[in-house]
Design an enzyme around this catalytic site. Structure first.
Site, PDB file in Angstrom:
ATOM      1  CG  ASN A   1      -1.192   0.476  17.885  1.00 17.39           C
ATOM      2  OD1 ASN A   1      -1.259   1.233  18.611  1.00 17.39           O
ATOM      3  ND2 ASN A   1      -0.280   0.051  17.485  1.00 17.39           N
TER       4      ASN A   1
ATOM      5  CG  ASP B   1       0.712   1.299  12.481  1.00 18.57           C
ATOM      6  OD1 ASP B   1       1.024   2.325  12.027  1.00 18.57           O
ATOM      7  OD2 ASP B   1       0.552   1.006  13.506  1.00 18.57           O
TER       8      ASP B   1
ATOM      9  CB  ILE C   1      -1.034   0.069   1.104  1.00 17.59           C
ATOM     10  CG1 ILE C   1      -2.197   0.880   0.872  1.00 17.59           C
ATOM     11  CG2 ILE C   1      -0.327   0.208   2.445  1.00 17.59           C
ATOM     12  CD1 ILE C   1      -3.244   0.786   1.954  1.00 17.59           C
TER      13      ILE C   1
ATOM     14  N   GLY D   1      -4.517  -9.255   9.996  1.00 22.81           N
ATOM     15  CA  GLY D   1      -3.108  -9.933  10.183  1.00 22.81           C
ATOM     16  C   GLY D   1      -2.828 -10.052  11.704  1.00 22.81           C
ATOM     17  CB  VAL D   2      -1.130  -8.208  14.331  1.00 20.49           C
ATOM     18  CG1 VAL D   2      -0.752  -8.374  15.976  1.00 20.49           C
ATOM     19  CG2 VAL D   2       0.319  -8.257  13.591  1.00 20.49           C
ATOM     20  CE1 TYR D   3      -4.038  -5.585  17.257  1.00 21.50           C
ATOM     21  CE2 TYR D   3      -5.555  -3.924  15.995  1.00 21.50           C
ATOM     22  CZ  TYR D   3      -4.635  -4.342  17.008  1.00 21.50           C
ATOM     23  OH  TYR D   3      -3.955  -3.105  17.979  1.00 21.50           O
TER      24      TYR D   3
END
Ligand code: AR6
Length: 170
Positions: free
Chosen positions: A23, A33, A10, A118-120
């Site tokens: 976050n 991020d 992106i 992803g991480v979440y």
């Protein structure tokens, strides 16, 4: 109005507004991020510090600094727990909040990542259905935003969004 699904990074997408899957601290992290902060340069973190965080499902806007985007719209997505803790509603709220800010700032083009998958750990198929529905609804009534591009990092995520779009257009 145009809705595109592409595979890529992106931070390389030219757009009036680029969305960041952040976050609640808005002070950076890993994944998309981290990539956005690295590409934007340290001025982005400096501006983010003035925002005092953001609630899950809401969004805040900054300048894009060295990114090929005029603005970055930061949204903390929900962490997936069991699906019964309001995760779908919060994810929908992320997309709505980001697109409302893009509209307010009269952005014609918006690039979005796959928030929370992803991480979440939000299940990609469900996330894609929620994102596609919310984006299509928004594009139907937006007067400023002309093109929304969903930028998927990996082929599996792109396939999930392609399937969700095909199902939504049936
Ligand atoms: N361009 C497009 N998509 C990307 C890129 C990129 N450069 N890098 C990763 N993705 P994630 P989340 C994809 O984990 O689940 C951060 O530490 C990735 O493959 O970035 O919302 C924040 O600070 C996945 O499909 O975001 C938060 O703490 C999607 O972007 C937390 O992670 C989202 O993955 C947020 O977790």
């Amino acid at each position: 109005m145009k809705f595109l699904i592409v595979q890529g990074d992106i931070t390389k997408q030219t757009a009036d507004a680029m969305v960041n899957a952040a976050n609640t601290s808005l002070l950076g992290g890993g994944g998309v991020d981290g990539a956005i902060h690295r590409a934007a340069g340290p001025e982005l973190l400096r501006e983010c510090r003035t925002l005092r965080g953001c609630e899950t499902g809401k969004a805040k806007i900054t300048k894009g600094y060295r990114l090929p985007a005029k603005y970055v719209i930061h949204t903390p997505g929900p962490v997936w727990r069991d699906g019964k803790s309001g995760e779908p509603e919060l994810l929908e709220s992320c997309y709505r909040s980001c697109l409302a800010l893009a509209e307010e700032y009269r952005c014609r083009t918006v690039a979005l990542p796959s928030i929370s998958t992803g991480v979440y750990r939000f299940p990609p198929e469900l996330a894609a259905r929620i994102a596609v529905r919310t984006i299509l609804e928004f594009l139907g009534r937006s007067t400023a935003v002309e093109t929304v591009t969903m930028v998927c990092f990996d082929p599996e995520t792109k396939a999930a969004y392609d399937r969700a779009l095909a199902a939504a257009l049936q």
